[in-house]
Design a protein around this motif. Structure first.
Motif, short mmCIF file in Angstrom:
data_model
loop_
_atom_site.label_atom_id
_atom_site.label_comp_id
_atom_site.label_asym_id
_atom_site.label_seq_id
_atom_site.Cartn_x
_atom_site.Cartn_y
_atom_site.Cartn_z
N ALA A 224 0.84 -1.21 0.00
CA ALA A 224 0.00 0.00 0.00
C ALA A 224 0.87 1.25 0.00
CB ALA A 224 -0.93 -0.01 1.21
N LYS A 225 1.96 1.23 0.78
CA LYS A 225 2.87 2.38 0.83
C LYS A 225 3.57 2.59 -0.51
CE LYS A 225 3.80 2.23 5.80
NZ LYS A 225 4.82 2.00 6.85
N ALA A 226 3.70 1.51 -1.28
CA ALA A 226 4.32 1.60 -2.61
C ALA A 226 3.28 1.94 -3.68
CB ALA A 226 5.00 0.29 -2.96
N ASN A 227 2.06 2.28 -3.23
CA ASN A 227 0.96 2.61 -4.15
C ASN A 227 0.62 1.47 -5.09
OD1 ASN A 227 0.59 5.32 -3.19
ND2 ASN A 227 2.42 5.92 -4.33
N ARG A 228 0.69 0.25 -4.55
CA ARG A 228 0.33 -0.95 -5.31
C ARG A 228 -0.70 -1.72 -4.49
NH1 ARG A 228 5.74 -3.95 -6.89
NH2 ARG A 228 4.30 -5.07 -8.26
N PRO A 229 -1.98 -1.56 -4.81
CA PRO A 229 -3.06 -2.14 -3.99
C PRO A 229 -2.87 -3.64 -3.75
CG PRO A 229 -3.96 -0.71 -5.68
CD PRO A 229 -2.50 -0.85 -5.99
N ALA A 230 -3.09 -4.06 -2.51
CA ALA A 230 -2.97 -5.47 -2.15
C ALA A 230 -3.89 -5.82 -1.00
CB ALA A 230 -1.53 -5.80 -1.79
N SER A 231 -4.99 -5.09 -0.85
CA SER A 231 -5.90 -5.34 0.26
C SER A 231 -6.72 -6.61 0.04
CB SER A 231 -6.84 -4.15 0.46
OG SER A 231 -7.59 -3.89 -0.72
N LYS A 232 -7.08 -6.89 -1.22
CA LYS A 232 -7.83 -8.10 -1.55
C LYS A 232 -6.85 -9.22 -1.92
CE LYS A 232 -11.75 -5.48 -3.38
NZ LYS A 232 -12.58 -5.21 -4.58
#
Length: 247
Positions: A224-232
């Motif tokens: 998320a901090k790298a602006n690469r979504p990974a919540s799902k």
């Protein structure tokens, strides 16, 4: 019956019922002509993993012809391309049809079967192999090892070609930063995107459930901090594919 050696490697069942280690390639004499590609089908209800398996095979396993991918049992058996030479079956398919029935149906149709599972237990291995599967493999194994085991089942020579890039990165991905993960975070990440639940990840790593959960939370936070979504989970699997964790 199947067994594992002291190092934990999986075994295949030979026609004489004696276990044959996956690593024992010299003991297998090729039975399939080099010019003939093995017709392969894959049944897995996890769409992202099915897509990942298919993409890797299409790029890296030219001796296999992936003619059928299915998300459901009926989709597999009702396909005009069924039966194939070999079928990869997901052990934990969320359908009422038992693994025994699925394996026996494929075998009766003339297809050999390799069962893939995220839960590697003695009971699950024995159920699959007793039903007639040629091999039982963990989904945590690298794809190269899975396909080498499939080659052994089919009597095809082992492929020593270097692994190729199997999926193009999304537009702009080459400029995206890859989060720096600790050894524990990376291991939990690999296991989770290979199909293990958080509880199974903890068991595989021999850590507490909360520890495994923390590892995965930190992985998501770093992406998320790298602006690469990974919540799902689907997003997390895509990040794994992009960064080489899904092999």
């Amino acid at each position: 019956m199947t067994s594992t050696d002291p190092n934990g490697s999986h075994t295949l069942r030979s026609s004489s019922s004696r276990p044959m280690p996956v690593a024992s390639w010299n003991s297998v004499s090729p039975e399939t002509p080099a010019t003939r590609r093995v017709r392969l089908a894959i049944l897995d209800d996890h769409e992202v993993l099915l897509d990942s398996l298919s993409s890797w095979i299409n790029v890296n396993a030219y001796d296999f012809d992936l003619v059928l991918t299915a998300h459901t049992w009926l989709q597999l058996v009702h396909s005009d391309n069924f039966p194939t030479d070999l079928v990869f079956l997901d052990f934990q398919l969320k359908e009422p049809v038992s693994i025994e029935a699925r394996v026996r149906t494929c075998r009766a149709a003339g297809a050999k079967v390799v069962v893939l599972s995220s839960l590697d237990t003695r009971e699950s291995r024995e159920r699959a192999l007793d039903a007639g599967a040629s091999a039982f493999l963990s989904k945590a194994l690298p794809m190269r090892e899975v396909m080498d085991a499939a080659r052994q089942v089919m009597g095809v020579a082992r492929d020593n070609a270097p692994q190729r890039d199997w999926r193009p990165l999304p537009v702009g991905a080459s400029n995206q930063s890859r989060p720096k993960l600790s050894a524990g975070e990376a291991e939990a990440f690999r296991l989770y995107v290979s199909g293990f639940s958080t509880n199974e990840v903890a068991q595989q790593m021999n850590v507490q459930y909360e520890t495994a959960k923390t590892y995965l939370r930190r992985v998501r936070e770093k992406y998320a901090k790298a602006n690469r979504p990974a919540s799902k989970k689907a997003e997390l699997i895509r990040r794994a594919a992009e960064d080489g964790y899904l092999q």
